[in-house]
Design a protein around this motif. Structure first.
Motif, PDB file in Angstrom:
ATOM      1  N   VAL A 156       0.850  -1.188   0.000  1.00  0.00           N
ATOM      2  CA  VAL A 156       0.000   0.000   0.000  1.00  0.00           C
ATOM      3  C   VAL A 156       0.884   1.235   0.000  1.00  0.00           C
ATOM      4  O   VAL A 156       2.047   1.185   0.412  1.00  0.00           O
ATOM      5  N   GLU A 157       0.346   2.337  -0.461  1.00  0.00           N
ATOM      6  CA  GLU A 157       1.104   3.578  -0.469  1.00  0.00           C
ATOM      7  C   GLU A 157       1.294   4.090   0.955  1.00  0.00           C
ATOM      8  O   GLU A 157       0.334   4.307   1.685  1.00  0.00           O
ATOM      9  N   MET A 158       2.549   4.290   1.316  1.00  0.00           N
ATOM     10  CA  MET A 158       2.882   4.804   2.637  1.00  0.00           C
ATOM     11  C   MET A 158       2.658   6.307   2.677  1.00  0.00           C
ATOM     12  O   MET A 158       2.959   7.024   1.724  1.00  0.00           O
ATOM     13  N   ASP A 159       2.121   6.779   3.797  1.00  0.00           N
ATOM     14  CA  ASP A 159       1.971   8.213   3.997  1.00  0.00           C
ATOM     15  C   ASP A 159       3.273   8.862   4.427  1.00  0.00           C
ATOM     16  O   ASP A 159       3.424  10.076   4.312  1.00  0.00           O
ATOM     17  N   SER A 410       7.459  -7.165  -6.875  1.00  0.00           N
ATOM     18  CA  SER A 410       6.011  -6.981  -6.977  1.00  0.00           C
ATOM     19  C   SER A 410       5.685  -5.598  -7.543  1.00  0.00           C
ATOM     20  O   SER A 410       6.212  -4.583  -7.084  1.00  0.00           O
ATOM     21  N   ALA A 411       4.801  -5.583  -8.528  1.00  0.00           N
ATOM     22  CA  ALA A 411       4.412  -4.336  -9.177  1.00  0.00           C
ATOM     23  C   ALA A 411       3.881  -3.340  -8.154  1.00  0.00           C
ATOM     24  O   ALA A 411       3.091  -3.697  -7.269  1.00  0.00           O
ATOM     25  N   THR A 412       4.325  -2.107  -8.248  1.00  0.00           N
ATOM     26  CA  THR A 412       3.954  -0.936  -7.436  1.00  0.00           C
ATOM     27  C   THR A 412       4.598  -0.902  -6.056  1.00  0.00           C
ATOM     28  O   THR A 412       4.568   0.137  -5.398  1.00  0.00           O
ATOM     29  N   TYR A 413       5.191  -1.973  -5.575  1.00  0.00           N
ATOM     30  CA  TYR A 413       5.621  -2.038  -4.182  1.00  0.00           C
ATOM     31  C   TYR A 413       6.703  -1.006  -3.838  1.00  0.00           C
ATOM     32  O   TYR A 413       6.717  -0.461  -2.735  1.00  0.00           O
ATOM     33  N   LEU A 414       7.629  -0.749  -4.750  1.00  0.00           N
ATOM     34  CA  LEU A 414       8.685   0.222  -4.448  1.00  0.00           C
ATOM     35  C   LEU A 414       8.176   1.647  -4.618  1.00  0.00           C
ATOM     36  O   LEU A 414       8.611   2.547  -3.886  1.00  0.00           O
ATOM     37  N   PHE A 415       7.269   1.851  -5.552  1.00  0.00           N
ATOM     38  CA  PHE A 415       6.634   3.161  -5.611  1.00  0.00           C
ATOM     39  C   PHE A 415       5.898   3.440  -4.305  1.00  0.00           C
ATOM     40  O   PHE A 415       6.022   4.522  -3.731  1.00  0.00           O
ATOM     41  N   ASN A 416       5.172   2.449  -3.815  1.00  0.00           N
ATOM     42  CA  ASN A 416       4.391   2.633  -2.592  1.00  0.00           C
ATOM     43  C   ASN A 416       5.263   2.956  -1.385  1.00  0.00           C
ATOM     44  O   ASN A 416       4.904   3.795  -0.552  1.00  0.00           O
ATOM     45  N   GLY A 417       6.402   2.279  -1.278  1.00  0.00           N
ATOM     46  CA  GLY A 417       7.215   2.419  -0.075  1.00  0.00           C
ATOM     47  C   GLY A 417       8.327   3.440  -0.162  1.00  0.00           C
ATOM     48  O   GLY A 417       8.786   3.940   0.871  1.00  0.00           O
ATOM     49  N   MET A 418       8.763   3.796  -1.392  1.00  0.00           N
ATOM     50  CA  MET A 418       9.968   4.617  -1.517  1.00  0.00           C
ATOM     51  C   MET A 418       9.806   5.852  -2.400  1.00  0.00           C
ATOM     52  O   MET A 418      10.740   6.631  -2.539  1.00  0.00           O
ATOM     53  N   VAL A 419       8.649   5.999  -3.021  1.00  0.00           N
ATOM     54  CA  VAL A 419       8.384   7.182  -3.848  1.00  0.00           C
ATOM     55  C   VAL A 419       7.189   7.955  -3.308  1.00  0.00           C
ATOM     56  O   VAL A 419       7.282   9.164  -3.038  1.00  0.00           O
ATOM     57  N   ALA A 420       6.070   7.264  -3.123  1.00  0.00           N
ATOM     58  CA  ALA A 420       4.837   7.925  -2.676  1.00  0.00           C
ATOM     59  C   ALA A 420       5.018   8.748  -1.399  1.00  0.00           C
ATOM     60  O   ALA A 420       4.467   9.858  -1.299  1.00  0.00           O
TER      61      ALA A 420
END
Length: 643
Positions: A156-159, A410-420
């Motif tokens: 999930v996208e981290m805040d 896993s698709a989106t996982y690094l965006f969720n944890g390290m970009v978002a």
């Protein structure tokens, strides 16, 4: 005033927590750089309904937290300057961030060649950058600030981030920071005279899909599946498991690369015919070996005066990381597929018993020895000692595996944890170096890369924000059939498709890599070429940033003539006698090597095997061997008219 203390308080789309004490997002901290001449969002967490005031350099704004305790102030743009204090106040709390600069901020991301730190990886021997010790003497740039995003793959996208601090370059900080980003920042701050901040967020060995957000996959529904959020998902437990898995992985890699190196003396002195050594007939007879690392040992007895001669030791190809020792002293280190060939120093051999000891580590399978040249050869006389037979082998009883999963595929996982969690921090642009993990999937990359750029821009809310990327560098993945490997060639053209998007810039790097090391040590060159792209196209400096590029072609008899653009000065080749790298194809579609001649901003190409050429391609290889440069020593970009 209360001193601000960071509190571990994670927010996610699932199971968000309310933070009682006011605090900014973790990206806001002492020593940070805020983007000049652009509206600056500042956000964080507090009690619901609380009034928050943010102030910097006489600029002030006030907002009220929402129902779950989140707040965001948008501060007006400011010119470069500092240091300032940034204060965040509520009725019950006050936080002051010190040494805040206003300047230029870039977000650097990708896989290992962006991650590659000045000091290298502890699990890859000798992985420091080129001239490492010398570079550490040139670090007095207090206007450069560095932030490394902690590694975290999340469903999930981290805040918010789970850690990270802004640091100034120092002997205890710079060795652990992205080398390419550092050299980029040095060039910028010298040319612009302002503070430069780099937010570095990368992870080695990762493909592009984990870095894309869910919206970018709407056109890839048949190609990529986004994993569902695990049932009974708990963010705190997920982060703890992720930290444990990463620590386990690092320990696993360090065991593979470094375990037992302190035993070289005892292993050299033991007899290879006795336990724990086992004898193998051939050094290459390792097909049934599944250990990630092994020791190999060969005893040589020199009874005459030949020990004092000059010798060359040849050990084939040691797959993948190999230390070579002679009589207890390390004489070479090799990364596959570089040939293990060592010119022995004078008097390295001795009369009587000599011991060759090899430690081979292979993190992604069993250690192997390949090739057919295993000998000790005299440099001054025609004397050769065959050493392919009768080696001792020692392997660990257990090759332990890391615990847990990193989930980096896993698709989106690094965006969720390290970009978002960093969005919408005000930045000037993006730096990107990724692609090796997608070699062989150029058709997918051709669509995915522009989708990533487009969505990142949308998420930051800045249309056409600059995006500078590095085209895949040269590398030879195999020693036996290098000419049959061109997955990187097609990947390079897939990456170049992103140039159709506005405000994108590409660094050609197929001439500055290392054919034997997927992580070239000369990160100075990569940082410089990214910097001249930024200085020329973002900051308007009168600097040549692009080398020549294919524009068009036409046929004249049996010759195909290529028209080039972006030609600066006279063109030259690394091999003036024979300009290589060009291939022609006729109506059958099969390409053959061709000869080329430079005429101004045109290249005339012909092949004895093609009477009527139709198509042309250049540098169609994982590891091109010769290049055409302009007067600024920038290379002609690879191209193919049939891609």
């Amino acid at each position: 005033m209360k001193t601000f203390v960071f509190i571990l308080c994670f927010f996610s789309l699932v199971g968000s927590k309310v933070c009682a004490q006011v605090r900014p997002a973790r990206i806001f901290a002492d020593h940070m750089v805020l983007q000049r001449d652009r509206e600056i969002p500042v956000w964080g967490f507090a009690r619901p309904g609380e009034v928050i005031s943010v102030k910097i350099n006489s600029k002030k704004n006030t907002v009220t937290t929402d129902s779950i305790g989140r707040w965001m102030c948008k501060m007006p743009s400011m010119p470069a300057g500092g240091p300032y204090e940034l204060s965040i106040q509520s009725l019950s709390d006050s936080i002051i961030l010190h040494d805040v600069m206003i300047g230029e901020v870039w977000f650097a991301s990708g896989q290992s060649n962006m991650e590659h730190t000045l000091g290298g990886w502890p699990w890859i021997p000798y992985s420091q950058i080129k001239n490492y010790e010398q570079e550490l003497k040139d670090i007095d740039y207090p206007q450069i600030r560095m932030f490394t995003v902690p590694k975290l793959a999340s469903p999930v996208e981290m805040d918010d981030l789970r850690g990270g601090i802004w640091e100034l370059p120092a002997l205890n900080t710079l060795p652990n920071f992205s080398a390419s980003a550092w050299f980029f920042a040095k060039e910028l701050t010298k040319a612009l005279g302002v503070s430069v901040g780099i937010i570095h967020s990368s992870w080695g060995g990762t493909a592009i899909a984990p870095w894309m957000d869910s919206q970018a996959f709407k056109t890839f529904e048949n190609d990529i599946t986004i994993p569902e959020v695990p049932k009974s998902f708990n963010m705190d437990e997920w982060v703890e498991d992720a930290n444990t898995s990463w620590s386990s992985y690092v320990a696993f890699r360090e065991r593979i690369s470094n375990s037992g190196l302190n035993r070289v003396s005892s292993l050299s002195n033991s007899s290879q015919s006795e336990a724990p050594w086992k004898v193998i007939n051939k050094i290459t007879a390792l097909d049934d070996i599944s250990s990630n690392w092994i020791w190999l040992k060969k005893e040589l007895h020199l009874s005459d005066s030949s020990y004092s001669m000059e010798w060359c030791l040849e050990l084939g190809y040691l797959n993948r990381q190999a230390h070579v020792f002679l009589n207890g002293l390390e004489i070479g280190y090799f990364l596959y597929p570089k040939k293990a060939k060592i010119e022995l120093p004078p008097n390295a051999l001795k009369k009587g018993k000599n011991v060759i000891l090899i430690r081979i580590a292979q993190p992604w399978g069993g250690a192997k020895v390949e090739g057919n040249e295993f000998a000790l050869k005299s440099n001054t006389e025609e004397k050769k000692i065959d050493i392919a037979d009768n080696w001792g082998i020692l392997k660990p009883e257990v090759s332990p595996k890391p615990h847990g999963k990193l989930n980096i595929g896993s698709a989106t996982y690094l965006f969720n944890g390290m970009v978002a969690p960093v969005i919408p921090y005000a930045i000037r642009g993006f730096l990107w170096n990724q692609g090796e993990s997608d070699a062989g999937r150029s058709d997918f990359y051709k669509k995915a890369f522009p989708a990533l750029i487009t969505e990142w821009r949308k998420r930051w809310g800045i249309a056409d924000i600059p995006f500078i990327f590095v085209q895949s560098t040269n590398y030879q993945p195999s020693w036996s059939k290098p000419e049959e490997s061109w997955s990187r060639a097609s990947l390079r053209l897939a990456q170049a498709e992103a140039l159709k998007l506005p405000n994108t810039s590409m660094v050609v790097s197929m001439d500055i890599g290392d054919q034997y090391d997927v992580h070239p040590a000369n990160k100075q060159d990569f940082g410089y070429r990214m910097a001249i792209q930024a200085l020329s196209k973002v900051y308007g400096k009168d600097i040549q940033s692009d080398g020549p590029r294919y524009k068009s072609h036409f046929i004249q008899g049996n010759t195909l003539i290529v028209n080039l653009e972006e030609v600066n000065g006279l063109l030259s080749s690394t091999n003036n006698d024979s300009i290589c790298g060009f291939e022609l194809a006729g109506k059958e579609g099969e390409f053959y090597d061709a000869q080329a001649r430079i005429h101004g901003d045109q290249i005339y190409i012909a092949s004895k095997k093609i009477e009527s050429p139709i198509e042309v391609r250049y540098a169609w290889s994982d590891n091109p061997e010769c290049f055409i440069y302009d007067s600024e020593e920038l290379p002609l970009a690879p191209f193919s008219t049939v891609y």
